[in-house]
Design a protein around this motif. Structure first.
Motif, PDB file in Angstrom:
ATOM      1  N   SER A   1      30.314  25.606  -0.906  1.00 10.13           N
ATOM      2  CA  SER A   1      31.319  26.845  -1.156  1.00 10.13           C
ATOM      3  C   SER A   1      29.888  27.721   0.076  1.00 10.13           C
ATOM      4  CB  SER A   1      30.248  27.007  -2.794  1.00 10.13           C
ATOM      5  OG  SER A   1      30.627  28.695  -3.403  1.00 10.13           O
TER       6      SER A   1
ATOM      7  N   GLU B   1      28.381  29.792  -0.566  1.00 10.13           N
ATOM      8  CA  GLU B   1      27.897  31.114  -1.968  1.00 10.13           C
ATOM      9  C   GLU B   1      26.373  29.623  -1.664  1.00 10.13           C
ATOM     10  OE1 GLU B   1      29.034  31.268  -5.659  1.00 10.13           O
ATOM     11  OE2 GLU B   1      31.382  32.746  -4.966  1.00 10.13           O
ATOM     12  N   CYS B   2      26.166  28.597  -0.813  1.00 15.07           N
ATOM     13  CA  CYS B   2      25.607  28.087  -1.442  1.00 15.07           C
ATOM     14  C   CYS B   2      24.704  28.487   0.270  1.00 15.07           C
ATOM     15  CB  CYS B   2      25.925  25.990  -1.333  1.00 15.07           C
ATOM     16  SG  CYS B   2      26.903  25.759  -2.566  1.00 15.07           S
TER      17      CYS B   2
ATOM     18  N   ARG C   1      31.875  22.155  -4.740  1.00 16.40           N
ATOM     19  CA  ARG C   1      31.702  23.130  -4.210  1.00 16.40           C
ATOM     20  C   ARG C   1      30.176  23.535  -4.462  1.00 16.40           C
ATOM     21  NH1 ARG C   1      33.108  27.417  -6.146  1.00 16.40           N
ATOM     22  NH2 ARG C   1      33.369  28.687  -4.222  1.00 16.40           N
ATOM     23  N   VAL C   2      29.933  23.213  -5.793  1.00 17.53           N
ATOM     24  CA  VAL C   2      28.304  23.400  -6.073  1.00 17.53           C
ATOM     25  C   VAL C   2      27.762  22.039  -6.587  1.00 17.53           C
ATOM     26  CG1 VAL C   2      26.348  24.620  -6.899  1.00 17.53           C
ATOM     27  CG2 VAL C   2      28.702  25.987  -6.184  1.00 17.53           C
TER      28      VAL C   2
ATOM     29  N   VAL D   1      24.420  33.741 -12.848  1.00 14.51           N
ATOM     30  CA  VAL D   1      25.760  33.196 -12.649  1.00 14.51           C
ATOM     31  C   VAL D   1      26.014  33.716 -14.755  1.00 14.51           C
ATOM     32  CG1 VAL D   1      25.931  31.262 -10.995  1.00 14.51           C
ATOM     33  CG2 VAL D   1      25.675  30.508 -13.350  1.00 14.51           C
TER      34      VAL D   1
ATOM     35  N   ARG E   1      30.434  35.176 -13.610  1.00  8.91           N
ATOM     36  CA  ARG E   1      31.040  33.517 -12.758  1.00  8.91           C
ATOM     37  C   ARG E   1      31.385  32.858 -14.128  1.00  8.91           C
ATOM     38  NH1 ARG E   1      27.759  35.077  -7.975  1.00  8.91           N
ATOM     39  NH2 ARG E   1      27.838  32.320  -7.960  1.00  8.91           N
TER      40      ARG E   1
ATOM     41  N   ASP F   1      33.212  30.390 -15.232  1.00 10.49           N
ATOM     42  CA  ASP F   1      33.521  29.001 -14.824  1.00 10.49           C
ATOM     43  C   ASP F   1      32.619  28.347 -14.357  1.00 10.49           C
ATOM     44  OD1 ASP F   1      36.211  29.516 -16.452  1.00 10.49           O
ATOM     45  OD2 ASP F   1      37.022  30.223 -14.112  1.00 10.49           O
ATOM     46  N   GLU F   2      31.969  29.261 -13.220  1.00  8.11           N
ATOM     47  CA  GLU F   2      30.817  28.644 -12.431  1.00  8.11           C
ATOM     48  C   GLU F   2      29.465  27.543 -13.640  1.00  8.11           C
ATOM     49  OE1 GLU F   2      27.930  29.437  -8.790  1.00  8.11           O
ATOM     50  OE2 GLU F   2      29.690  30.624  -9.031  1.00  8.11           O
TER      51      GLU F   2
ATOM     52  N   LYS G   1      30.535  24.868 -15.237  1.00 12.00           N
ATOM     53  CA  LYS G   1      29.802  23.676 -15.042  1.00 12.00           C
ATOM     54  C   LYS G   1      28.173  23.031 -14.991  1.00 12.00           C
ATOM     55  CE  LYS G   1      31.093  21.481 -10.674  1.00 12.00           C
ATOM     56  NZ  LYS G   1      31.890  21.431  -9.582  1.00 12.00           N
ATOM     57  N   LEU G   2      27.547  24.338 -14.454  1.00 11.76           N
ATOM     58  CA  LEU G   2      26.030  24.159 -14.408  1.00 11.76           C
ATOM     59  C   LEU G   2      26.149  24.090 -15.802  1.00 11.76           C
ATOM     60  CD1 LEU G   2      25.195  27.469 -12.198  1.00 11.76           C
ATOM     61  CD2 LEU G   2      25.041  24.863 -11.886  1.00 11.76           C
TER      62      LEU G   2
END
Length: 260
Positions: free
Chosen positions: A27, A29-30, A41-42, A131, A136, A138-139, A142-143
């Motif tokens: 991503s 964003e990283c 992505r992350v 986040v 955000r 969804d992100e 995951k984290l």
């Protein structure tokens, strides 16, 4: 942000790491964005402090490997370590000194050292906090799931008030609050059962508020927590017994609290 003494080499390219978190992935964003289709992505994050640097896999699909050993928990790194993510090979080194292994804050796992991977800058500098504040979810989910998985595998187990434990608990409650999804309350109680934790007074008060606001507990986590500590009731002080009674009373007021 202040530069750290740590450097990452990717082929001929050298990247200076700053203190705090460096997200690695596909991503844009990283902070460290790599053109590698086998990366998530992350994918992972590097965390540099004044005394050490560590890495955390963020639930990536293809895993993160240090010196050909898969990273399954927060791991402290040493200068010269080789980090493989997807098809990318990164080498860590320090310009000023070797990264020290901490005997006071580390936890061992198969010869490696688990370290406190929460950032020094406090909650506001943590990527999960950021986040969540940005909505955000969804992100953030995951984290958070990656952190929960690392937490429950830690050996020896972390205590309930360890900074990593508090970070995960706070994230789960914020997820419940922002999404109004009671399953996060269920998961929080299940986490306490899995780790053998007794919920702190501060956390329980916030959970009670969330249950009242959402109107349900999202599963059988609360009942599992109550049953777990009912079996260990002799270990509890009178104030802790009173807190269990509060939870029983709260759950018994409305049968809908037990519904999904």
């Amino acid at each position: 942000m202040e530069e750290s003494p740590y450097r990452i080499k990717i082929g001929p390219q050298e990247i200076v790491l700053h203190y705090g978190e460096t997200l690695v992935g596909r991503s844009d964003e990283c902070s460290l964005c790599l053109d590698d289709e086998r990366l998530s992505r992350v994918h992972a994050k590097l965390i540099a402090t004044e005394t050490q640097i560590g890495i955390v896999d963020l639930g990536s699909r293809n895993g993160t490997y240090v010196n050909d050993v898969r990273v399954r928990n927060p791991l402290q790194l040493n200068s010269g370590d080789r980090i493989r993510m997807g098809q990318s090979l990164l080498t860590l080194y320090s310009m000023e000194r070797k990264v020290r292994r901490s005997s006071s804050t580390g936890r061992t796992l198969g010869g490696a050292t688990l370290v406190d991977m929460s950032p020094q800058g406090g909650e506001e500098s943590d990527v999960l906090y950021r986040v969540l504040q940005l909505g955000r979810l969804d992100e953030a989910e995951k984290l958070l799931k990656a952190r929960v998985a690392n937490l429950v595998r830690a050996e020896p187990p972390l205590v309930v008030d360890h900074i990593l434990s508090r970070n995960v608990q706070g994230g789960m409650m914020t997820m419940a609050d922002k999404s109004m999804d009671a399953r996060w309350i269920h998961r929080l109680f299940k986490l306490h059962v899995t780790c053998g934790w007794f919920m702190s007074e501060e956390t329980q008060k916030r959970v009670e508020q969330l249950i009242r606001a959402i109107g349900r507990t999202g599963g059988d986590g609360l009942s599992a927590y109550l049953a777990h500590w009912a079996g260990r009731i002799k270990e509890l002080s009178e104030p802790r017994k009173a807190r269990l009674t509060r939870l029983r009373d709260l759950a018994s007021r409305d049968s809908n609290l037990w519904s999904e």
